[in-house]
Design a protein around this motif. Structure first.
Motif, PDB file in Angstrom:
ATOM      1  N   GLN A 190      -6.896  -5.510  -6.005  1.00  0.00           N
ATOM      2  CA  GLN A 190      -7.713  -4.763  -5.042  1.00  0.00           C
ATOM      3  C   GLN A 190      -8.235  -5.661  -3.941  1.00  0.00           C
ATOM      4  O   GLN A 190      -8.322  -5.259  -2.778  1.00  0.00           O
ATOM      5  CB  GLN A 190      -8.888  -4.115  -5.781  1.00  0.00           C
TER       6      GLN A 190
ATOM      7  N   ALA B   9      -5.957   7.417   2.923  1.00  0.00           N
ATOM      8  CA  ALA B   9      -7.296   7.476   2.359  1.00  0.00           C
ATOM      9  C   ALA B   9      -8.222   6.414   2.966  1.00  0.00           C
ATOM     10  O   ALA B   9      -9.417   6.649   3.157  1.00  0.00           O
ATOM     11  CB  ALA B   9      -7.224   7.294   0.837  1.00  0.00           C
ATOM     12  N   TRP B  10      -7.651   5.234   3.262  1.00  0.00           N
ATOM     13  CA  TRP B  10      -8.493   4.168   3.831  1.00  0.00           C
ATOM     14  C   TRP B  10      -8.676   4.340   5.335  1.00  0.00           C
ATOM     15  O   TRP B  10      -9.786   4.230   5.857  1.00  0.00           O
ATOM     16  CB  TRP B  10      -7.874   2.792   3.550  1.00  0.00           C
TER      17      TRP B  10
ATOM     18  N   HIS C  18     -12.956   2.136  -4.114  1.00  0.00           N
ATOM     19  CA  HIS C  18     -11.581   2.561  -3.835  1.00  0.00           C
ATOM     20  C   HIS C  18     -11.515   4.079  -3.753  1.00  0.00           C
ATOM     21  O   HIS C  18     -11.906   4.770  -4.685  1.00  0.00           O
ATOM     22  CB  HIS C  18     -10.654   2.039  -4.941  1.00  0.00           C
TER      23      HIS C  18
ATOM     24  N   LEU D 108       0.829  -1.205   0.000  1.00  0.00           N
ATOM     25  CA  LEU D 108       0.000   0.000   0.000  1.00  0.00           C
ATOM     26  C   LEU D 108       0.865   1.258   0.000  1.00  0.00           C
ATOM     27  O   LEU D 108       1.867   1.333   0.714  1.00  0.00           O
ATOM     28  CB  LEU D 108      -0.909   0.016   1.237  1.00  0.00           C
TER      29      LEU D 108
ATOM     30  N   GLU E 145      -0.341   7.297   0.683  1.00  0.00           N
ATOM     31  CA  GLU E 145      -1.598   8.035   0.489  1.00  0.00           C
ATOM     32  C   GLU E 145      -2.806   7.103   0.546  1.00  0.00           C
ATOM     33  O   GLU E 145      -3.902   7.496   0.950  1.00  0.00           O
ATOM     34  CB  GLU E 145      -1.589   8.762  -0.854  1.00  0.00           C
ATOM     35  N   GLU E 146      -2.599   5.855   0.085  1.00  0.00           N
ATOM     36  CA  GLU E 146      -3.703   4.899   0.167  1.00  0.00           C
ATOM     37  C   GLU E 146      -4.066   4.602   1.613  1.00  0.00           C
ATOM     38  O   GLU E 146      -5.241   4.508   1.981  1.00  0.00           O
ATOM     39  CB  GLU E 146      -3.326   3.597  -0.549  1.00  0.00           C
TER      40      GLU E 146
END
Lengths: 197, 197
Positions: B145, A182-183, B196, A175, A178-179
């Motif tokens: 994903q 974001a999550w 996402h 990951l 930023e992911e």
DNA sequence: GTCTATAATTCGATAGAC
DNA sequence: GTCTATCGAATTATAGAC
């Protein structure tokens, strides 16, 4: 009998042996982080630092003293003057990622050891009590609810550190920063400020 | 020379020494769970089981063999015939809590040791690959994903186990089961099925 | 099947020469 | 300040009597 050379009592004066001390600390950080407390032997640390095992004892007194020195890092982040209610989650996750990556070995060692050692667990608890609880209190007036919210945030944030930096789950390692923000940002935001379900 | 008494080759026949074996396993589970791998000595386990230390070697060959036996638990839950998209998060968290509390010592030992020991980490990874990834794939077609989503779920769920069962953060221990489901359910649900970000 | 005795390592820590 | 030598304790594991 003037055998005592003049010594500077200045505590901030750089000691001649600082290089050795730093080498020991660096090696110890890596060993404790990768092997845990029991398997990180003084002998192995000394070998990594290319010094004699007895030097470790001389500088840090004991294995526990060495471990305490490893954990002695300043963890305070540039705290935002006042967390806004609506983006506090993202700010917290971002700060947490910076904190962890700036002190990767020390924090990984703390987590790895805290799982097996009572003193390490205590220190981990202290960090989240000192850093997370005030934030939760700022948003949530009820003290019991605030500590529950801080605990939930700790569970998600420590779980991310566990999966990414300790267990190294491939999809979590993959990951991007930023992911993760974001999550996890909305999750932390909800634990912090959403009405009790 | 008919010195060999008749023996039943039946593998399922109850052995006379099952009681001792079970006593050792029970004591080992608790010791590994509370002390970790290194500090859980064979001597201490044998003392808890009120047998001689050498019996542990006789039954399990080595300390590693004993630990493998401790981790050998069946982790499959009564899987819902088909997870509905809208309540999969709550179902997963509920099942996870049951799973952990039904195998408290074994799973706590697995987490505690998996943090320091490579074999333990591998096994933890296997569990989430075998149990969580299929669920994520069922909801999310894109394989990359799907594994990211499974990893995020693992981070939250393992983090809860860490804070509640291993580190024993007081506010997290104090949470009622239904509260955990109510807080974590939507989180897992979002990691599983939200677009996402 | 159970226990005694002990081998073979390995570790943290200390004493003391230089 | 640095290193050699070693102590004492604890560990896993084995051999063998009963």
């Amino acid at each position: 009998m003037a055998e005592n050379p003049p010594r500077r009592p200045d505590a901030t004066a750089p000691r001649r042996s600082d290089a050795t001390r730093t080498a020991i600390l660096t090696a110890a950080r890596e060993r404790f982080a990768s092997d845990g407390y029991e398997r990180a032997t003084i002998r192995a640390i000394a070998k990594d630092a290319r010094i004699d095992p007895s030097m470790v004892m001389r500088y840090f007194g004991s294995k526990e003293g060495l471990f305490d020195a490893v954990l002695d890092v300043d963890l305070r982040l540039p705290e935002p003057a006042r967390l806004r209610r609506d983006d506090a989650g993202e700010v917290l996750v971002t700060h947490f990622l910076s904190l962890w990556e700036d002190n990767l070995e020390a924090l990984t060692a703390m987590l790895r050891v805290g799982v097996t050692n009572a003193a390490g667990a205590e220190r981990l608890q202290g960090i989240f009590r000192d850093q997370l609880l005030p934030v939760a209190r700022q948003v949530c007036p009820d003290p019991e609810q605030a500590s529950a919210r801080a605990g939930l945030i700790a569970s998600q944030v420590l779980g991310m550190a566990l999966a990414r930096y300790v267990l190294k789950f491939p999809p979590v390692v993959a990951l991007a920063r930023e992911e993760i923000v974001a999550w996890l940002g909305p999750t932390v935001q909800r634990y912090l400020a959403a009405p009790h379900p």
